[in-house]
Design a protein around this motif. Structure first.
Motif, PDB file in Angstrom:
ATOM      1  N   ALA A 124       0.816  -1.217   0.000  1.00 22.48           N
ATOM      2  CA  ALA A 124       0.000   0.000   0.000  1.00 22.48           C
ATOM      3  C   ALA A 124       0.845   1.260   0.000  1.00 22.48           C
ATOM      4  N   GLY A 125       2.152   1.122   0.093  1.00 20.63           N
ATOM      5  CA  GLY A 125       3.019   2.284   0.079  1.00 20.63           C
ATOM      6  C   GLY A 125       4.265   2.081   0.899  1.00 20.63           C
ATOM      7  N   ILE A 126       5.319   2.775   0.502  1.00 22.52           N
ATOM      8  CA  ILE A 126       6.584   2.746   1.219  1.00 22.52           C
ATOM      9  C   ILE A 126       6.668   4.022   2.036  1.00 22.52           C
ATOM     10  N   GLY A 127       6.848   3.887   3.338  1.00 21.74           N
ATOM     11  CA  GLY A 127       6.876   5.050   4.213  1.00 21.74           C
ATOM     12  C   GLY A 127       5.557   5.210   4.940  1.00 21.74           C
ATOM     13  N   LEU A 128       5.640   5.658   6.182  1.00 20.96           N
ATOM     14  CA  LEU A 128       4.477   5.680   7.056  1.00 20.96           C
ATOM     15  C   LEU A 128       3.326   6.512   6.515  1.00 20.96           C
ATOM     16  N   GLU A 129       3.579   7.737   6.121  1.00 22.76           N
ATOM     17  CA  GLU A 129       2.480   8.604   5.700  1.00 22.76           C
ATOM     18  C   GLU A 129       1.815   8.099   4.430  1.00 22.76           C
ATOM     19  N   ARG A 130       2.594   7.658   3.480  1.00 19.95           N
ATOM     20  CA  ARG A 130       2.005   7.127   2.238  1.00 19.95           C
ATOM     21  C   ARG A 130       1.165   5.887   2.530  1.00 19.95           C
ATOM     22  N   PHE A 131       1.708   5.003   3.359  1.00 21.23           N
ATOM     23  CA  PHE A 131       0.984   3.795   3.757  1.00 21.23           C
ATOM     24  C   PHE A 131      -0.321   4.151   4.465  1.00 21.23           C
ATOM     25  N   TRP A 132      -0.257   5.056   5.441  1.00 25.60           N
ATOM     26  CA  TRP A 132      -1.415   5.399   6.252  1.00 25.60           C
ATOM     27  C   TRP A 132      -2.536   5.987   5.389  1.00 25.60           C
ATOM     28  N   HIS A 133      -2.212   6.945   4.546  1.00 20.89           N
ATOM     29  CA  HIS A 133      -3.252   7.564   3.717  1.00 20.89           C
ATOM     30  C   HIS A 133      -3.805   6.574   2.690  1.00 20.89           C
ATOM     31  N   SER A 134      -2.969   5.646   2.265  1.00 17.63           N
ATOM     32  CA  SER A 134      -3.420   4.635   1.309  1.00 17.63           C
ATOM     33  C   SER A 134      -4.420   3.684   1.939  1.00 17.63           C
ATOM     34  N   ILE A 135      -4.124   3.179   3.137  1.00 16.98           N
ATOM     35  CA  ILE A 135      -5.047   2.208   3.749  1.00 16.98           C
ATOM     36  C   ILE A 135      -6.349   2.875   4.195  1.00 16.98           C
ATOM     37  N   LEU A 136      -6.315   4.164   4.451  1.00 26.03           N
ATOM     38  CA  LEU A 136      -7.556   4.852   4.812  1.00 26.03           C
ATOM     39  C   LEU A 136      -8.519   4.906   3.638  1.00 26.03           C
ATOM     40  N   ARG A 137      -7.989   4.813   2.415  1.00 21.91           N
ATOM     41  CA  ARG A 137      -8.863   4.827   1.223  1.00 21.91           C
ATOM     42  C   ARG A 137      -9.554   3.488   1.034  1.00 21.91           C
ATOM     43  N   GLY A 138      -9.032   2.428   1.647  1.00 23.63           N
ATOM     44  CA  GLY A 138      -9.680   1.130   1.577  1.00 23.63           C
ATOM     45  C   GLY A 138      -9.612   0.473   0.213  1.00 23.63           C
ATOM     46  N   THR A 139      -8.469   0.607  -0.454  1.00 22.45           N
ATOM     47  CA  THR A 139      -8.285   0.020  -1.783  1.00 22.45           C
ATOM     48  C   THR A 139      -7.369  -1.186  -1.708  1.00 22.45           C
ATOM     49  N   SER A 140      -7.759  -2.280  -2.337  1.00 26.26           N
ATOM     50  CA  SER A 140      -6.916  -3.473  -2.347  1.00 26.26           C
ATOM     51  C   SER A 140      -5.698  -3.262  -3.230  1.00 26.26           C
ATOM     52  N   HIS A 141      -4.535  -3.673  -2.700  1.00 25.75           N
ATOM     53  CA  HIS A 141      -3.289  -3.584  -3.463  1.00 25.75           C
ATOM     54  C   HIS A 141      -2.790  -4.972  -3.856  1.00 25.75           C
ATOM     55  N   VAL A 142      -3.671  -5.945  -3.785  1.00 30.71           N
ATOM     56  CA  VAL A 142      -3.357  -7.300  -4.235  1.00 30.71           C
ATOM     57  C   VAL A 142      -3.442  -7.334  -5.750  1.00 30.71           C
ATOM     58  N   ARG A 143      -2.485  -8.001  -6.384  1.00 30.64           N
ATOM     59  CA  ARG A 143      -2.434  -8.060  -7.845  1.00 30.64           C
ATOM     60  C   ARG A 143      -2.248  -9.497  -8.323  1.00 30.64           C
ATOM     61  N   GLU A 144      -2.602  -9.725  -9.580  1.00 27.86           N
ATOM     62  CA  GLU A 144      -2.403 -11.038 -10.203  1.00 27.86           C
ATOM     63  C   GLU A 144      -0.915 -11.341 -10.240  1.00 27.86           C
ATOM     64  N   ARG A 145      -0.549 -12.538  -9.760  1.00 27.58           N
ATOM     65  CA  ARG A 145       0.862 -12.920  -9.793  1.00 27.58           C
ATOM     66  C   ARG A 145       0.986 -14.408  -9.508  1.00 27.58           C
ATOM     67  N   THR A 146       1.678 -15.114 -10.365  1.00 29.01           N
ATOM     68  CA  THR A 146       1.960 -16.512 -10.099  1.00 29.01           C
ATOM     69  C   THR A 146       3.196 -16.942 -10.867  1.00 29.01           C
ATOM     70  N   PHE A 147       3.923 -17.885 -10.297  1.00 28.28           N
ATOM     71  CA  PHE A 147       5.094 -18.436 -10.963  1.00 28.28           C
ATOM     72  C   PHE A 147       4.727 -19.670 -11.788  1.00 28.28           C
ATOM     73  N   PHE A 148       3.470 -20.124 -11.657  1.00 27.81           N
ATOM     74  CA  PHE A 148       3.049 -21.351 -12.318  1.00 27.81           C
ATOM     75  C   PHE A 148       1.759 -21.124 -13.106  1.00 27.81           C
ATOM     76  N   PRO A 149       1.763 -20.252 -14.098  1.00 21.96           N
ATOM     77  CA  PRO A 149       0.525 -19.971 -14.835  1.00 21.96           C
ATOM     78  C   PRO A 149      -0.046 -21.242 -15.465  1.00 21.96           C
ATOM     79  N   GLY A 150      -1.340 -21.433 -15.250  1.00 20.66           N
ATOM     80  CA  GLY A 150      -2.013 -22.583 -15.826  1.00 20.66           C
ATOM     81  C   GLY A 150      -1.830 -23.861 -15.042  1.00 20.66           C
ATOM     82  N   ALA A 151      -0.909 -23.866 -14.080  1.00 21.61           N
ATOM     83  CA  ALA A 151      -0.631 -25.090 -13.325  1.00 21.61           C
ATOM     84  C   ALA A 151      -1.221 -25.048 -11.917  1.00 21.61           C
ATOM     85  N   GLU A 152      -1.356 -23.860 -11.363  1.00 23.87           N
ATOM     86  CA  GLU A 152      -1.852 -23.730  -9.989  1.00 23.87           C
ATOM     87  C   GLU A 152      -2.958 -22.690  -9.941  1.00 23.87           C
ATOM     88  N   LYS A 153      -4.059 -23.034  -9.317  1.00 24.86           N
ATOM     89  CA  LYS A 153      -5.093 -22.039  -9.073  1.00 24.86           C
ATOM     90  C   LYS A 153      -4.776 -21.252  -7.816  1.00 24.86           C
TER      91      LYS A 153
END
Length: 419
Positions: free
Chosen positions: A20-49
């Motif tokens: 959600a951010g590097i540094g306290l203030e950036r992190f804090w204001h980011s989490i107050l917005r309530g936005t997910s920072h999870v992204r698509e990522r896998t090392f095994f495309p098509g092999a693992e759900k």
């Protein structure tokens, strides 16, 4: 363990590295917005759900991940870069990065945790050795967890006692708890406590997927981590770190530091129920909460907010809800609760160090960050979840809970300074 005779232990500096951010203030204001920072990522495309989503900090180009390059000397791992960044920010925020602060740092303790250590370097070393390649002479350091604390103490100029607590996903709370004990007994006047992880690697992804710990939902990746929701089916792997500068109130006031909050109490237990599962009753979690409340000298009706472990696994969220009903009783149903893992994923030991940073900011700023991705709350949870927006509130005391593999359950009480 209460050591009130030596005065309160206050937080004077915080550093964070998160998706959600590097540094306290950036992190804090980011989490107050309530936005997910999870992204698509896998090392095994098509092999693992499972494990196809992750919370990754925008810390540096992907090409600099240790598992993308030859193994280096221990201490060059992404874990160390995350840890150093968080610790240096915390020291700077506490006003210790100057000539007056250096003597205090030279005697400061360091209490840190990591569940899996510099895993990317470990993977690279094993891969290269299996291929017959030569590895650096000090490569073995990557497999020595104690070396993590030693290296960080050396790099950050902390000359007091150090310890590394490999207590899994309760590690951040445990590091703070051990620092609290050291300050109370007079072993140190100042300490840095925190936890750090960089676990988004092929081996870790595959391992957690193998034991069905991570989410396998076929959904938009940012919605994969959904604590308390009926659709939750596992956690989402995350990375990052949190560091807190703790010191005795008298020391902080004498040098003109501004206390952000008070670490008032800590409790920890081990249920030994199962290596990975949590008993639905929440009995062990409740015991850790009761110990933390007693240690803080705070009653259940004095807790104004709970920052839950909230891992988005079917068992954890119900067990935590049951634990709150046991310990907070009449106040449990109305207690405002939240889980930051909905926004940044689960960074193992680092998760609750980051969440403790948020807890301190909650008592300092009087704002509760929201839980995102809550569309249909599980009736077995039935809590007053702060969602989807932040909530302004009068918060005197925050309860932070954490649980880890092996049955470890820890809790910390964070209090408003001057309340």
């Amino acid at each position: 363990m209460n050591g009130g005779s030596r005065g309160r232990v206050v937080v004077t500096g915080i550093g964070v590295v998160t998706p959600a951010g590097i540094g306290l203030e950036r992190f804090w204001h980011s989490i107050l917005r309530g936005t997910s920072h999870v992204r698509e990522r896998t090392f095994f495309p098509g092999a693992e759900k499972r494990g196809r989503a992750a919370g990754v900090a925008e810390f540096e180009p992907q090409s600099l991940f240790a598992w993308d390059r030859p193994a280096e000397a221990a201490g060059q791992d992404r874990l160390f870069r995350i840890a150093e960044t968080a610790i240096f920010e915390a020291l700077s925020g506490a006003g210790l990065d100057n000539s007056a602060g250096k003597p205090l740092m030279a005697e400061a303790g360091l209490y840190v945790s990591s569940a899996i250590g510099p895993i990317s370097t470990m993977e690279a070393i094993v891969r290269e050795q299996s291929e017959g390649a030569m590895t650096p002479d000090d490569a073995w350091h990557a497999f020595s967890f104690g070396h993590i604390a030693a290296k960080l103490a050396e790099r950050c100029g902390l000359g007091g006692p150090y310890a590394l607590l490999p207590t899994g996903c309760s590690g951040g709370c445990d590091a703070v708890g051990y620092a609290l004990a050291a300050l109370r007994c007079g072993a140190v006047d100042l300490a840095v406590a925190g936890a750090f992880e960089a676990p988004v690697t092929p081996l870790v992804e595959a391992a957690f997927a193998r034991i069905n710990a991570t989410s396998s939902r076929d959904c938009f990746a940012p919605r994969a981590s959904c604590p308390f929701d009926t659709m939750r089916d596992g956690f989402v792997l995350g990375e990052g770190g949190g560091a807190l500068v703790l010191e005795r109130e008298a020391t902080a006031i004498a040098r003109g530091a501004i206390p952000l909050g008070v670490i008032a109490g800590y409790g920890s237990v081990c249920s030994a129920f199962h290596m990975t599962d949590i008993h639905e009753s929440g009995e062990a979690i409740a015991r850790s909460i009761e110990l933390a409340l007693a240690d803080a000298g705070v009653s259940a009706d004095e807790i104004d907010h709970v920052n839950l472990h909230g891992s988005s696994t079917p068992m954890n969220d119900v067990a935590e809800a049951n634990a709150l009903r046991k310990t907070l009783q009449n106040w449990a149903e109305d207690m405002p609760v939240t889980s930051l893992k909905s926004q940044i994923g689960h960074a193992l030991a680092a998760a609750n160090a980051i969440e403790l940073a948020a807890a301190v900011m909650t008592v300092f700023r009087q704002v509760i960050p929201p839980t995102t991705n809550l569309f249909d709350q599980d009736p077995r949870v039935g809590l007053n979840v702060v969602s989807p927006w932040l909530r302004q509130a009068k918060v005197r005391n925050v309860l932070k809970t954490a649980s880890g593999f092996g049955g470890i359950h820890s809790a910390v009480v964070v209090s408003r300074y001057g309340a």
